[in-house]
Design an enzyme around this catalytic site. Structure first.
Site, short mmCIF file in Angstrom:
data_model
loop_
_atom_site.label_atom_id
_atom_site.label_comp_id
_atom_site.label_asym_id
_atom_site.label_seq_id
_atom_site.Cartn_x
_atom_site.Cartn_y
_atom_site.Cartn_z
N TYR A 137 0.87 -1.18 0.00
CA TYR A 137 0.00 0.00 0.00
C TYR A 137 0.90 1.23 0.00
CZ TYR A 137 -4.37 2.49 0.76
OH TYR A 137 -5.46 3.32 0.61
N LYS A 192 -20.49 -20.45 -9.81
CA LYS A 192 -19.69 -20.31 -11.03
C LYS A 192 -18.30 -19.79 -10.69
CE LYS A 192 -20.35 -20.54 -15.58
NZ LYS A 192 -21.17 -21.52 -16.29
#
Length: 500
Positions: A137, A192
């Site tokens: 970060y 899925k």
């Protein structure tokens, strides 16, 4: 496929009237499995009576676990599978009628599996020290951001975009359930995404849109596309799905794949290629009848014709689709023009006269088993509608040399999961910007080739979804084809090793 599959997975979204009730067969399924907690008296024969009760109700006991044992009796969990939800209730009632047994609690194992959803987000990098944070970060991440601002084509290499797929639906054609909306469709899209991860190590995420407006869907997907390496459209009703896919393919620089169409088509073509090898027939020579002119049926016909099929007829609610039928418009009229130049009319049994292959992606029980007798010798029958096939696949064997369906409890399961993970793995590996008919055909050929000559027989024309060679073979074929098609892959500069 996809992939689904289901599986997804081969059923079309074109409703041909109300779905017929599925006749209860002798096969039970884990999808209707329950765990019943009950107490039994101290009679040693109680466990035997419990198992007998489940069996007499037509269920299958898969486990009996002792939770607590005391001198005056037992507390046990009985896990058993049923053919459907009503059958589960019948088994519970049978257990309630066993002398000396008290039913305490009934748990549906499928619902338990879905509690809290099936997906999570996990970090791929350690975040344990100040150094970790400063690189993953701020401030270190800013260097990567600035580099990508100068070289946007490399976003795929330095972010999750290179391995992430959006699974997009509007909830209008979910499995065999129809228009149930985006919230109710979410468990399917989660599934899925889980299949993408399990079979191709792809990070996929469900995007369920609360609109069925084509313009809104296209614009929404266009706006979120920068964060994904591919778009998997899922369970969107025809004909809307055709326009959405076409417009997104034109607008985006990443592959757009409608699994209900192309995943189904890939697996069906692969299975048919191998089936024809078994019955010693050639694709250009056989007469093929496709039941269902919606998304899956249209894609199957398109890929069959691209693969060299010589004669195809399509049947839907209007009967055999004919170019002189004034009721037909849009995609169905185009299908009729591509498949029926002689303007043959009639119903599904008429289409089967002299046919070699039947492929069903329509609705349950639209065909009588006896009608299959109209087909030629050594017929191939693929009734793939979900949840109920067009014709009983077990009884179809009376008239067909080879039968395949979407059912996991019978040989030759045509499941989209055989296609879409490998297709997207190949597309992402090649950094493909589009998907072509050539890539779909390459996927079908690779999938068919997974079944070796010494394995091929009437009960094994398509590999298992758990065959580790499937995804590898399909991915390699798709990636190779993508790299050899001009303009089908993105430019790469390799900035990750350059100073910024």
């Amino acid at each position: 496929m996809s992939t689904d599959t289901a599986p997804s997975t081969g059923a079309d979204d074109t409703a041909l009237g109300e779905p017929a009730a599925a006749p209860r067969g002798p096969v039970t399924s884990a999808s209707y499995s329950i765990t019943v907690r009950l107490t039994a008296d101290g009679d040693p024969a109680s466990i035997g009576r419990i198992a007998t009760a489940v069996g007499s109700a037509g269920g299958a006991v898969t486990a009996i676990d002792v939770v607590d044992s005391r001198s005056d009796g037992l507390t046990v969990d009985v896990t058993c599978s049923a053919a459907d939800a009503a059958h589960s209730e019948e088994m519970v009632e049978a257990l309630r009628n066993v002398p000396g047994v008290t039913v305490r609690k009934v748990s549906d194992r499928t619902f338990l599996l879905h509690l809290g959803g099936k997906l999570e987000v996990a970090s791929k990098v350690p975040l344990k020290t100040r150094d970790d944070l400063s690189m993953a970060y701020t401030p270190g991440v800013a260097r990567v951001c600035l580099a990508l601002a100068d070289h946007p084509e490399d976003v795929r290499r330095l972010t999750i975009k290179g391995n992430t797929v959006a699974v997009v639906t509007d909830g209008s054609a979910v499995l065999g359930l129809g228009d149930i909306g985006p919230g109710a469709a979410l468990p399917v899209m989660e599934g899925k995404a889980a299949l993408f991860k399990r079979f191709a190590d792809i990070d996929a995420w469900p995007i369920c849109l609360d609109t069925q407006d084509v313009d809104e869907i296209v614009r929404t997907v266009e706006l979120i596309a920068p964060g994904f390496g591919g778009i998997n459209l899922e369970d969107i009703a025809a004909p809307r799905c055709f326009e959405i896919e076409a417009r997104l393919r034109e607008k985006l620089d990443i592959p757009v794949f409608h699994d209900d169409q192309h995943g189904t088509a890939i697996v069906a073509l692969a299975a048919l290629k191998n089936a024809l090898r078994v019955v010693d027939k050639r694709l250009p020579d056989v007469k093929i009848v496709v039941a269902g002119g919606g998304a899956a049926g249209t894609a199957i016909v398109h890929l069959l014709l691209k693969a060299g099929a010589g004669q195809v007829l399509v049947w839907d609610r209007e009967g055999i689709l004919s170019p002189d039928d004034e009721r037909l418009t849009g995609a169905k009229l185009e299908l009729a023009r591509r498949t029926n130049p002689d303007a043959v009319r009639g119903e599904l049994p008429d289409a089967l006269e002299g046919a070699d292959v039947f492929i069903g992606v329509s609705a349950g029980n639209v065909l009588a088993v006896e009608d299959l007798a109209r087909m030629n010798e050594r017929a191939v029958v693929f009734p793939m509608a979900n949840p109920t096939p067009e014709v009983d696949p077990v009884r179809a064997r009376q008239h067909a040399a080879i039968v395949a369906s979407g059912r996991s409890d019978l040989p030759n399961q045509i499941n989209n999961v055989l296609a879409f993970p490998g297709v997207f793995r190949g597309l992402l590996d090649a950094r493909a910007t589009e998907i072509s008919d050539g890539m779909l055909l390459a996927a079908a050929d690779a999938l068919a080739a997974v079944v070796r000559d010494d394995q091929l027989n009437a009960n094994y024309i398509i590999p298992s979804v758990f065959d580790h060679e499937v995804t590898t073979a399909v991915a390699a074929a798709v990636a190779d084809r993508a790299r050899h098609e001009p303009g089908a892959t993105a430019k790469v500069t390799g900035i990750e090793s350059s100073p910024a």
